[in-house]
Design a protein around this motif. Structure first.
Motif, PDB file in Angstrom:
ATOM      1  N   LEU A   7     -64.003  22.669 -48.891  1.00  0.00           N
ATOM      2  CA  LEU A   7     -62.618  22.869 -48.546  1.00  0.00           C
ATOM      3  C   LEU A   7     -62.425  22.914 -47.055  1.00  0.00           C
ATOM      4  N   CYS A   9     -60.037  21.805 -46.037  1.00  0.00           N
ATOM      5  CA  CYS A   9     -58.637  22.199 -46.144  1.00  0.00           C
ATOM      6  C   CYS A   9     -58.501  23.698 -45.906  1.00  0.00           C
ATOM      7  N   HIS A 521     -55.524  22.785 -56.172  1.00  0.00           N
ATOM      8  CA  HIS A 521     -55.950  21.611 -55.401  1.00  0.00           C
ATOM      9  C   HIS A 521     -57.413  21.277 -55.723  1.00  0.00           C
ATOM     10  N   GLU A 522     -58.269  22.285 -55.666  1.00  0.00           N
ATOM     11  CA  GLU A 522     -59.697  22.053 -55.914  1.00  0.00           C
ATOM     12  C   GLU A 522     -59.958  21.626 -57.347  1.00  0.00           C
ATOM     13  N   HIS A 525     -59.420  17.956 -57.986  1.00  0.00           N
ATOM     14  CA  HIS A 525     -60.445  17.015 -57.519  1.00  0.00           C
ATOM     15  C   HIS A 525     -61.448  16.667 -58.628  1.00  0.00           C
ATOM     16  N   GLU A 582     -56.390  13.786 -50.468  1.00  0.00           N
ATOM     17  CA  GLU A 582     -56.110  15.209 -50.274  1.00  0.00           C
ATOM     18  C   GLU A 582     -54.638  15.530 -50.516  1.00  0.00           C
ATOM     19  N   HIS A 644     -57.555  15.251 -44.273  1.00  0.00           N
ATOM     20  CA  HIS A 644     -56.415  16.099 -44.626  1.00  0.00           C
ATOM     21  C   HIS A 644     -55.287  15.876 -43.619  1.00  0.00           C
TER      22      HIS A 644
HETATM   23 ZN    ZN Z   1     -59.457  18.704 -51.133  1.00  0.00          ZN
END
Ligand code: ZN
Length: 683
Positions: A7, A9, A521-522, A525, A582, A644
């Motif tokens: 991450l 991010c 978000h994770e 993925h 992303e 990102h």
């Molecule tokens: Zn990500």
């Protein structure tokens, strides 16, 4: 730099309030002062939520950007430093983890003992190298340096200065067992480009590197350093020539090559593999994954072609360089002068105690983590985060059910994968066992070397054991998070689950907006075009159909166009294509977190607070989560290289959710308004 799956991010994630006191009834729960009521939410939602904070915040002089996570990282390192210092002062029982932590730290701080020992801790290794007289002896020494110091998919550590690196992980064809993955290595500079790129900047680094090699040899009292440095550098340059470029390393389809043990002499002749694997403790191993088949063959050929004496000079330098951090001051300073100053432009070495804390927290990572969570991560917070995760996973499942673009067979595969997804919260269920690791209070170099061997043996011992999917690859005291694609698992360390990112003193809806969106978000993925490579067991098996890919591609292009329209500088726009993966995950995460928050409220909106509706709290908290100020050069650089989008545009993900339009009565004509068909709904 963390890899794409880490991450990154999160490193830039920020949240509602600075890491200070928990809120009291007198202090507002929502950071209204940090907002700018003069800006209409539909015109610039980032400024509406953060305008006040932007005006009142200065980036500290020693930083290139600042947001509340920066403060959180500082707070956490201070806490870890205190825990380690306490352990060092304590009278903990010999052999206990607290004693090991304390002794490791004390040994690092004991500069007098380090100076007194000088190069003595290295003598056995240097003698072994000096005694090499034939190819078999050379292979034995090389095999003895193999360590578990690389990681392709999880922590993405792709280089080692040992000739090869080993990663023990679940096999990508048969996820029920572990395989040893063999990776290229042998370079003192981290990437082949340093050796081969004709640019003047790189040529300068090469000149300085060669001078650095000579300086290290001179410090060690080795004669003829300059001539040797030239030969050592030349050998490394040849190794670099056979190295695979980074994009190939990241391509799992290129790396997943199964070689039987007896294939090595045939496919990669030149190195005495029998002696190499025996010295590495791998002689019983029947099969390997040759991640860099070209480099393994090329390096093995160099072992035969290059003179034995040059290999011995190279290995002597590598031995001096490998753990320079734990050697006497002159070596530490030379190491810093090249590896930090020349390569990264760092002007000043960090204080010794800070380096000691960092090294202790890395080597005894889970032992320190255990102390950290005992003091700073109450069981109630773990339970609260787990409940949030359950709701997000459930919301994500409903979203998959409702998708119109995904073919039914792909949906079934996605649901199967979601059903067995492991979301690790706070810390591992089973802690790492350090009982076999010996730490000696006045032997810093030896401690580091013993850890490296302990770590290697512990990883190699997994071969032949069943795969443990509950494994953690990130320590609980890290402000970060990671997706483990082949294990179909995520780690959310305790340090990221604390105020201001995750705060028991405010309504849960706000945590869903900030941390929940990141968890979503994770999770997404694992189901996007990169997650599609691995099935529910972690087998390399693409489970998407061509039709799924076609739809995904069309939607990504639509979202890319949205981001191409953002211009932080008149001459520079965000690259929608570069940031597409992303940005899609951001839309997915925000949508799943919103559904999950509603789910947690029995489908209803959360109660109003301080004049903000529940839905407004969710979106404001999300946008405040992305508050961050950048210095212009850094922001310009990130726009060019970072996958990102800059924080302020990630906050504008809200434009794709219908609920945001309702919450803030956003109307056509406002700058952020998108007509319903222009809103991107992928998940
Ligand atoms: Zn990500």
């Amino acid at each position: 730099m963390p890899g794409r799956r880490l991450l990154l991010c999160l490193a830039l994630l920020a949240c509602t309030r600075a890491a200070q006191l928990p809120s009291t009834p007198e202090r507002p729960v929502i950071d209204v002062a940090g907002m700018d009521p003069a800006v209409a939410p539909g015109d610039d939602f980032f400024l509406y939520a953060n305008g006040g904070w932007i005006k009142s915040t200065e980036i500290p002089a020693d930083r290139s950007s600042w947001g509340p996570t920066s403060a959180l990282e500082e707070l956490t390192s201070k806490r870890v430093a205190d825990l380690i210092a306490e352990a060092a002062r304590s009278e903990a029982a010999a052999g206990s983890e607290a004693r090991k932590i304390g002794d490791f730290y004390a040994s690092y701080m004991d500069e007098a003992a380090i100076e007194t020992r000088g190069l003595a801790p290295l003598e056995p290794a240097l003698e072994r190298i000096a005694a090499v007289s034939d190819a078999q002896g050379l292979a034995r020494v090389l095999g003895g340096t193999l360590r578990a110091d690389v990681d392709v998919l999880n922590n993405t550590i792709l280089d080692t200065d040992n000739l090869f690196g080993l990663w023990v992980a679940q096999d990508l064809n048969d996820p029920s067992r572990y395989s040893p993955f063999l990776l290229q290595g042998g370079l003192g500079l981290t990437d082949r480009d340093y050796y081969l790129d004709p640019a003047q900047r790189m040529a300068d680094i090469r000149t300085k590197y060669q001078a650095h090699i000579a300086a290290v040899l001179k410090l060690a009292g080795i004669a003829g350093g300059e001539e040797k440095a030239r030969r050592i550098f030349e050998l490394e340059r040849r190794i670099a020539q056979v190295h695979a470029p980074r994009v190939d390393t990241e391509d799992v389809l290129k790396g997943n090559n199964h070689w039987a043990r007896e294939d090595f002499p045939k496919r990669a002749p030149g190195l005495d593999w029998q002696a190499y694997f025996a010295a590495a403790g791998l002689d019983g191993q029947k099969e390997f994954v040759a991640w860099h088949p070209g480099a393994i063959a090329g390096i093995a050929a160099l072992v035969r072609e290059q003179p034995l004496e040059v290999w011995k000079e190279y290995l002597t330098f590598r031995a001096l360089e490998h753990q320079a951090e734990f050697l006497p001051r002159s070596f530490v300073e030379e190491d810093f002068a090249f590896h930090q100053k020349v390569l990264f432009g760092t002007p000043k070495m960090r204080d010794r105690w800070k380096r000691a804390v960092r090294a202790t927290s890395a080597v005894l990572g889970e032992a320190v983590g255990k102390l950290y969570v005992a003091r700073y991560f109450p069981a109630a917070e773990k339970a609260r985060a787990e409940e949030m995760v359950r709701n997000i996973v459930a919301a994500f499942g409903r979203r998959i059910d409702a998708l119109t673009w995904m073919t039914p067979q792909t949906k079934a595969r996605a649901k199967a994968k979601l059903a067995v997804l492991i979301v690790g919260v706070g810390y591992p269920d089973k802690w790492r066992d350090y009982s076999e690791l010996e730490i000696v209070r006045d032997d810093a170099f030896g401690n580091a070397a013993r850890y490296s061997l302990f770590n290697y043996r512990q990883k190699v011992a997994r071969l032949g054991q069943p795969v443990d999917r509950s494994e953690w690859v990130m320590n609980p005291q890290l402000v970060n998070a990671v997706n483990l694609p082949a294990l179909n698992a995520l780690n959310f360390p305790a340090a990221i689950l604390q105020p201001p990112l995750f705060d028991p003193s405010r309504p849960a809806v706000m945590d869903y907006g900030a941390t929940g969106a990141v968890i979503g978000h994770e999770i997404s993925h694992s189901f996007d075009d990169s997650g599609a490579l691995f099935d529910e067991k972690g087998r390399l098996d693409n489970w998407w159909t061509d039709a799924d890919f076609a739809h995904f591609k069309a939607s990504s292009e639509q979202l890319a166009k949205q981001f191409d329209g953002y211009r932080p500088f008149p001459d520079l726009a965000v690259n929608g294509k570069l940031t597409s993966g992303e940005n899609i995950a951001d839309v997915a995460g925000l949508a799943a977190a919103f559904d999950a928050y509603r789910l947690s409220q029995g489908g209803k909106e959360a109660p109003s607070i301080e004049g903000f509706t529940g839905d407004q709290q969710f979106f404001i908290s999300f946008a405040q989560g992305w508050r961050r100020k950048f210095r212009e050069p850094l922001l310009r650089q990130l726009i060019v290289i970072d996958g990102h989008a800059p924080s302020q545009y990630r906050a504008l993900t809200v434009r794709n959710l219908d609920a945001w339009y309702e919450a803030f009565a956003v109307k056509p004509g406002q700058a952020l308004f998108l007509a319903p068909p222009e809103r991107v709904h992928i998940w």
